[in-house]
Design a protein around this motif. Structure first.
Motif, PDB file in Angstrom:
ATOM      1  N   ARG A  15      19.497  -1.693  21.876  1.00  0.00           N
ATOM      2  CA  ARG A  15      19.997  -1.831  23.248  1.00  0.00           C
ATOM      3  C   ARG A  15      20.356  -0.466  23.828  1.00  0.00           C
ATOM      4  O   ARG A  15      20.175  -0.230  25.018  1.00  0.00           O
ATOM      5  N   GLU A  16      20.834   0.445  22.975  1.00  0.00           N
ATOM      6  CA  GLU A  16      21.187   1.795  23.429  1.00  0.00           C
ATOM      7  C   GLU A  16      19.963   2.700  23.552  1.00  0.00           C
ATOM      8  O   GLU A  16      19.832   3.452  24.524  1.00  0.00           O
ATOM      9  N   LEU A  17      19.063   2.625  22.565  1.00  0.00           N
ATOM     10  CA  LEU A  17      17.948   3.574  22.489  1.00  0.00           C
ATOM     11  C   LEU A  17      16.724   3.131  23.276  1.00  0.00           C
ATOM     12  O   LEU A  17      16.045   3.960  23.893  1.00  0.00           O
ATOM     13  N   GLU A  18      16.419   1.834  23.215  1.00  0.00           N
ATOM     14  CA  GLU A  18      15.203   1.283  23.834  1.00  0.00           C
ATOM     15  C   GLU A  18      15.540  -0.046  24.494  1.00  0.00           C
ATOM     16  O   GLU A  18      15.133  -1.120  24.018  1.00  0.00           O
ATOM     17  N   PRO A  19      16.288  -0.024  25.601  1.00  0.00           N
ATOM     18  CA  PRO A  19      16.764  -1.282  26.199  1.00  0.00           C
ATOM     19  C   PRO A  19      15.653  -2.242  26.608  1.00  0.00           C
ATOM     20  O   PRO A  19      15.807  -3.452  26.471  1.00  0.00           O
ATOM     21  N   ASP A  20      14.538  -1.726  27.102  1.00  0.00           N
ATOM     22  CA  ASP A  20      13.438  -2.613  27.488  1.00  0.00           C
ATOM     23  C   ASP A  20      12.814  -3.268  26.263  1.00  0.00           C
ATOM     24  O   ASP A  20      12.482  -4.457  26.287  1.00  0.00           O
ATOM     25  N   LEU A  21      12.666  -2.492  25.187  1.00  0.00           N
ATOM     26  CA  LEU A  21      12.115  -3.049  23.951  1.00  0.00           C
ATOM     27  C   LEU A  21      13.043  -4.092  23.363  1.00  0.00           C
ATOM     28  O   LEU A  21      12.596  -5.135  22.872  1.00  0.00           O
ATOM     29  N   GLN A  22      14.341  -3.844  23.418  1.00  0.00           N
ATOM     30  CA  GLN A  22      15.319  -4.788  22.861  1.00  0.00           C
ATOM     31  C   GLN A  22      15.217  -6.156  23.515  1.00  0.00           C
ATOM     32  O   GLN A  22      15.487  -7.182  22.884  1.00  0.00           O
ATOM     33  N   LYS A  23      14.783  -6.201  24.760  1.00  0.00           N
ATOM     34  CA  LYS A  23      14.644  -7.482  25.465  1.00  0.00           C
ATOM     35  C   LYS A  23      13.408  -8.258  25.010  1.00  0.00           C
ATOM     36  O   LYS A  23      13.274  -9.441  25.320  1.00  0.00           O
ATOM     37  N   GLY A  24      12.517  -7.595  24.293  1.00  0.00           N
ATOM     38  CA  GLY A  24      11.261  -8.216  23.901  1.00  0.00           C
ATOM     39  C   GLY A  24      11.274  -8.809  22.509  1.00  0.00           C
ATOM     40  O   GLY A  24      12.319  -9.248  21.998  1.00  0.00           O
ATOM     41  N   ARG A  25      10.096  -8.774  21.868  1.00  0.00           N
ATOM     42  CA  ARG A  25       9.871  -9.398  20.553  1.00  0.00           C
ATOM     43  C   ARG A  25       9.751  -8.296  19.508  1.00  0.00           C
ATOM     44  O   ARG A  25       8.797  -7.519  19.541  1.00  0.00           O
ATOM     45  N   VAL A  26      10.722  -8.257  18.613  1.00  0.00           N
ATOM     46  CA  VAL A  26      10.835  -7.141  17.663  1.00  0.00           C
ATOM     47  C   VAL A  26      11.002  -7.671  16.248  1.00  0.00           C
ATOM     48  O   VAL A  26      11.779  -8.602  16.009  1.00  0.00           O
ATOM     49  N   ILE A  27      10.279  -7.065  15.321  1.00  0.00           N
ATOM     50  CA  ILE A  27      10.508  -7.302  13.888  1.00  0.00           C
ATOM     51  C   ILE A  27      11.311  -6.133  13.342  1.00  0.00           C
ATOM     52  O   ILE A  27      10.966  -4.971  13.574  1.00  0.00           O
ATOM     53  N   VAL A  28      12.392  -6.426  12.637  1.00  0.00           N
ATOM     54  CA  VAL A  28      13.165  -5.398  11.939  1.00  0.00           C
ATOM     55  C   VAL A  28      12.979  -5.615  10.442  1.00  0.00           C
ATOM     56  O   VAL A  28      13.202  -6.720   9.933  1.00  0.00           O
ATOM     57  N   ALA A  29      12.549  -4.563   9.748  1.00  0.00           N
ATOM     58  CA  ALA A  29      12.324  -4.626   8.305  1.00  0.00           C
ATOM     59  C   ALA A  29      13.438  -3.871   7.596  1.00  0.00           C
ATOM     60  O   ALA A  29      13.496  -2.639   7.659  1.00  0.00           O
ATOM     61  N   HIS A  30      14.356  -4.623   6.970  1.00  0.00           N
ATOM     62  CA  HIS A  30      15.435  -4.044   6.170  1.00  0.00           C
ATOM     63  C   HIS A  30      14.901  -3.928   4.743  1.00  0.00           C
ATOM     64  O   HIS A  30      14.850  -4.912   3.996  1.00  0.00           O
ATOM     65  N   LEU A  31      14.469  -2.722   4.380  1.00  0.00           N
ATOM     66  CA  LEU A  31      13.816  -2.507   3.096  1.00  0.00           C
ATOM     67  C   LEU A  31      14.676  -1.583   2.243  1.00  0.00           C
ATOM     68  O   LEU A  31      14.799  -0.381   2.517  1.00  0.00           O
ATOM     69  N   GLY A  32      15.299  -2.150   1.214  1.00  0.00           N
ATOM     70  CA  GLY A  32      16.116  -1.388   0.281  1.00  0.00           C
ATOM     71  C   GLY A  32      15.908  -1.944  -1.105  1.00  0.00           C
ATOM     72  O   GLY A  32      14.812  -2.374  -1.453  1.00  0.00           O
ATOM     73  N   SER A  33      16.955  -1.967  -1.929  1.00  0.00           N
ATOM     74  CA  SER A  33      16.824  -2.652  -3.220  1.00  0.00           C
ATOM     75  C   SER A  33      16.715  -4.158  -2.990  1.00  0.00           C
ATOM     76  O   SER A  33      16.028  -4.870  -3.702  1.00  0.00           O
ATOM     77  N   GLY A  34      17.420  -4.641  -1.953  1.00  0.00           N
ATOM     78  CA  GLY A  34      17.194  -5.978  -1.414  1.00  0.00           C
ATOM     79  C   GLY A  34      16.397  -5.830  -0.137  1.00  0.00           C
ATOM     80  O   GLY A  34      16.580  -4.865   0.605  1.00  0.00           O
ATOM     81  N   CYS A  35      15.486  -6.750   0.118  1.00  0.00           N
ATOM     82  CA  CYS A  35      14.587  -6.615   1.270  1.00  0.00           C
ATOM     83  C   CYS A  35      14.487  -7.924   2.041  1.00  0.00           C
ATOM     84  O   CYS A  35      14.424  -9.004   1.449  1.00  0.00           O
ATOM     85  N   SER A  36      14.458  -7.793   3.351  1.00  0.00           N
ATOM     86  CA  SER A  36      14.119  -8.934   4.195  1.00  0.00           C
ATOM     87  C   SER A  36      13.637  -8.417   5.528  1.00  0.00           C
ATOM     88  O   SER A  36      13.727  -7.211   5.816  1.00  0.00           O
ATOM     89  N   MET A  37      13.102  -9.329   6.345  1.00  0.00           N
ATOM     90  CA  MET A  37      12.664  -8.994   7.692  1.00  0.00           C
ATOM     91  C   MET A  37      13.182 -10.056   8.646  1.00  0.00           C
ATOM     92  O   MET A  37      13.323 -11.222   8.275  1.00  0.00           O
TER      93      MET A  37
END
Length: 399
Positions: A192-214
């Motif tokens: 919302r701070e960095l890319e407000p127009d993108l935040q309003k759309g359809r986004v996949i976030v990939a949390h990839l660490g020792s535990g992983c999910s999307m």
């Protein structure tokens, strides 16, 4: 000085951060530390807000045998260093079950309820609750707030929540919860701070660490996640298998004559990248290895992440942005590249220089999908939630 202590307890480490509550209810990070190697080679390392080391102490193993002992040591060190105890403590709690969808003040009833979810997160839940119990024994008057990794995903539709099993199971809480919600909530705020127009759309976030999910987000809200009832589901992880045919578990029980504890240990500790490679659960070690099994494990990982991205895109009806975060997502350009190359059909095109440098935007100018790398900060999210609960509690007490 009013302050918030944030506690994030793992199986062999206790991470913590101390935030000041400044004018206008803003937060200032004062200290960031970790007591790691609990029960083996305990070591306390603390940095101040500028990244300077303010404490580095090693302890005999017997002195820090469990998380309760670690909490006592951290608490004593903090009071000795800061001079006063924190005003309140915020905790990461992995599983809130069907009952908790908001940060919650912990009392005996809440603690008893959260203990019932231990079978759903045996790697995390007992460790998350241990410091809470320790603090309640010593300071029962101190406000403690539980912040849940499942809460962000409670916006899912019923269709996304359900398994295709009989209704009574759903009513008693057997449903798809999703995890890493504190991380995803933080990333949604940063978008919302960095890319407000993108935040309003359809986004996949990939949390990839020792535990992983999307997580699939539409307008900054979670609509689908790769993790389900427990933190075993979805993507392959350091030591967990991710998506697994339930028949394999039946096979282990019936044909291999493994008991439930043996199956649980295998699925939580011996699978994933560790099981595939036979070498390590650490992506850094696998990337540095010339062993063919290491290559197989990493290719499998990228393949499964790409497959899951396709499913999440279908759930949203399209894709506008893709965000990498967490330890592997933030720090392994080779893994990001392998995943993006498999997602070229979706419109992802990598900028190899930006990806190698780990900049914010790592997609090329011709990429139809914006690809970003954003560091996560679960502790900052916990501090914000805890501050909101503290402010609400103070308002209620004043009336």
């Amino acid at each position: 000085m009013d302050s918030i202590l944030v506690v994030n307890a793992g199986s062999s480490s206790l991470k913590f951060q101390l935030f000041s509550i400044d004018e206008g209810d803003t937060l200032g990070r004062l200290l960031k530390g970790q007591l790691q190697g609990i029960g083996t080679r305990p070591r306390l390392l603390v940095h101040d807000a500028r990244g300077q080391v303010v404490a580095e102490n090693a302890f005999p193993p017997g002195e820090v045998k469990d998380l309760a002992a670690a909490q006592d040591i951290v608490g004593a060190w903090l009071i000795g260093h800061v001079g006063t105890p924190p005003t309140t403590v915020g905790h990461r709690v992995v599983h809130g079950g069907p009952l908790y969808s908001q940060p919650t003040v912990v009392d005996d009833q809440v603690l008893t309820s959260l203990e019932k979810f231990i079978p759903l997160a045996p790697l995390h839940q007992p460790n998350n609750l241990a410091p809470i119990r320790s603090i309640r024994r010593q300071r029962p008057d101190l406000l403690q707030v539980a912040c849940f990794d499942t809460a962000f995903h409670r916006s899912h539709s019923e269709i996304a929540d359900r398994f295709a099993i009989p209704e009574p199971f759903y009513r008693e809480g057997v449903r798809r919860y999703g995890f890493h919600g504190l991380s995803y909530e933080y990333i949604a705020g940063r978008l919302r701070e960095l890319e407000p127009d993108l935040q309003k759309g359809r986004v996949i976030v990939a949390h990839l660490g020792s535990g992983c999910s999307m997580c699939a987000m539409v307008g900054g809200r979670s609509v689908e996640s790769t993790m389900g009832f427990t933190a075993l589901d979805g993507l392959p992880m350091g030591t967990r298998p991710g998506q697994l045919d339930a028949g394999i578990v039946l096979y282990m029980l019936a044909e291999k004559h493994m008991d439930v504890k043996a199956v649980e240990h295998l699925l939580y500790h011996e699978c994933g990248l560790k099981g595939l490679s036979g070498i390590s659960s650490d992506v850094r070690e696998l990337l540095a290895s010339s062993d063919e099994r290491a290559r197989l494990a990493l290719e499998y990982f990228a393949y499964r992440v790409a497959m899951a991205a396709g499913a999440l895109t279908a759930a949203m009806g399209g894709l506008d942005g893709f965000v990498f975060t967490a330890g592997v997502g933030e720090n392994a350009p080779a893994i990001r590249l392998a995943i993006m190359e498999r997602l070229a059909w979706l419109g992802l095109d990598v900028d190899p220089v930006a990806n190698g440098q780990g900049g914010l935007r790592i997609s090329s100018a011709r990429s139809r999908v914006t690809v970003l790398t954003i560091p996560t900060d679960e502790e900052q999210m916990i501090a914000r939630h805890t501050l909101a609960v503290l402010s609400q509690t103070r308002r209620s007490d004043s009336h």
